[in-house]
Design a protein around this motif. Structure first.
Motif, short mmCIF file in Angstrom:
data_model
loop_
_atom_site.label_atom_id
_atom_site.label_comp_id
_atom_site.label_asym_id
_atom_site.label_seq_id
_atom_site.Cartn_x
_atom_site.Cartn_y
_atom_site.Cartn_z
N TYR A 152 0.84 -1.21 0.00
CA TYR A 152 0.00 0.00 0.00
C TYR A 152 0.87 1.26 0.00
O TYR A 152 0.41 2.33 -0.37
N PHE A 185 -1.07 -4.78 -2.51
CA PHE A 185 -1.51 -5.72 -1.47
C PHE A 185 -1.03 -5.21 -0.13
O PHE A 185 0.04 -4.58 -0.03
N ASP A 205 -5.42 -8.14 7.22
CA ASP A 205 -5.48 -7.82 5.80
C ASP A 205 -4.42 -8.59 5.00
O ASP A 205 -3.84 -8.08 4.03
N THR A 207 -3.06 -11.58 2.54
CA THR A 207 -3.45 -12.42 1.40
C THR A 207 -2.79 -13.78 1.57
O THR A 207 -1.57 -13.87 1.71
N ASN A 233 -6.58 -9.28 -0.06
CA ASN A 233 -6.89 -8.01 0.62
C ASN A 233 -8.24 -8.10 1.35
O ASN A 233 -9.18 -7.35 1.07
N HIS A 266 -8.60 -0.55 -3.29
CA HIS A 266 -8.38 -1.98 -3.11
C HIS A 266 -9.66 -2.81 -3.18
O HIS A 266 -9.69 -3.96 -2.71
#
Length: 301
Positions: A152, A185, A205, A207, A233, A266
């Motif tokens: 991010y 991500f 958060d 993945t 995400n 996102h």
């Protein structure tokens, strides 16, 4: 000539001969002094050559060397060490490690997307976390996929996923395409970092893919237990269902992202490139389900 003149002439002759003898004596004395001085100089110089002013020796008097000068050895050039590639530099670094890619060729970046058999160290870490007794997939049916991703914060990091062997090439290709598109991500790491706790992983958060577990609210094995599903995400793409007539959201902090009509970063939709890449490879999206909505979820049976 009278007697006076003769006497004067004799006196003059005697005086002249006396002067001549004096000059000869003085010359001889100076000659001795000169020879003595030269001898002293020769003894001081030590080489039989007459000394000259200062310490220098006349090159004319230096003995010539009869030997041939030895050839000067040519120095061996020092080899410049070859710079390490990205793969060589980061192959043993853990997930979430930041990677410096500035100035690196595309070939090196692509090499950072690769598939491996499950390493012993990773396999050991999976035990009792994401992998349990009775898991339907053996170790040989799983693969470790290493990727790069944009965080991010727009910086590059190492990501790590355990997936089904048959789908590993899909994940490698999809994540490489997403990286080239600078798709962001929060984190990509194995769920073992959360002791296999899915709630903790999605709350962070993160993945992730493989996890030997059942579908939430049931006794049926999830496709995650086969390494055939991935959650992406999850905070911005929560799992949503109806419970006692009300909407329930997981993770709880994802509640404000339940309304998909709102604009926010996102968010996975049909127009999102993440959806397009997975859909093209034959994956179904949880956002298309009817009884529940799992916006983070892609799977392929």
């Amino acid at each position: 000539m009278n007697n006076v003149g003769k006497n004067n002439q004799k006196f003059a002759d005697k005086s002249g001969r006396k002067k001549t003898r004096i000059v000869k004596i003085m010359a001889a004395a100076f000659g001795c002094l000169f020879i003595t001085a030269c001898g002293s100089a020769v003894a001081a110089s030590g080489d039989g050559a007459p000394a000259v002013s200062g310490d220098a020796v006349s090159p004319v008097d230096e003995p010539e060397s009869s030997s041939t000068p030895e050839p000067t050895a040519t120095p061996t050039p020092t080899a410049t060490p070859t710079p390490k590639t990205l793969y060589q530099t980061y192959k043993n670094k853990p997930a979430l490690t930041r990677v410096i890619v500035k100035g690196r060729p595309k070939k090196e970046i692509k090499e950072m997307f690769y598939i491996r058999k499950i390493p012993k160290k990773v396999w050991k870490d999976m035990q009792g976390k994401s992998y349990h007794k009775g898991c339907p997939v053996p170790k040989s049916g799983l693969r470790l996929v290493r990727v790069l991703y944009k965080g991010y914060d727009k910086k590059t990091y190492i990501g790590e996923l355990v997936v089904a062997k048959k789908l590993s090439k899909d994940f490698k290709e999809i994540f490489y395409k997403l990286y080239k598109k600078k798709y962001q991500f929060a984190k990509i790491q194995r769920i073992d970092a959360y002791n296999g706790d899915d709630d903790a992983s999605i709350a962070d958060d993160n993945t992730s893919c493989f996890n030997h577990r059942v579908v939430a609210g049931s006794t049926n094995l999830s496709n995650h237990a086969y390494g055939r599903a991935i959650d992406i995400n999850p905070l911005y793409n929560p799992y949503v269902w109806r419970k006692n007539g009300k909407w329930a959201v997981s993770p709880p902090k994802g509640k404000k992202y339940r309304d998909r009509s709102k604009k926010f970063k996102h968010k996975i939709t049909h127009s999102d490139i993440c959806y397009k890449y997975f859909h093209k490879k034959g994956y179904t999206w949880g956002g298309d389900w009817h009884s529940v909505k799992d916006y983070q979820h892609f799977q392929k049976k």
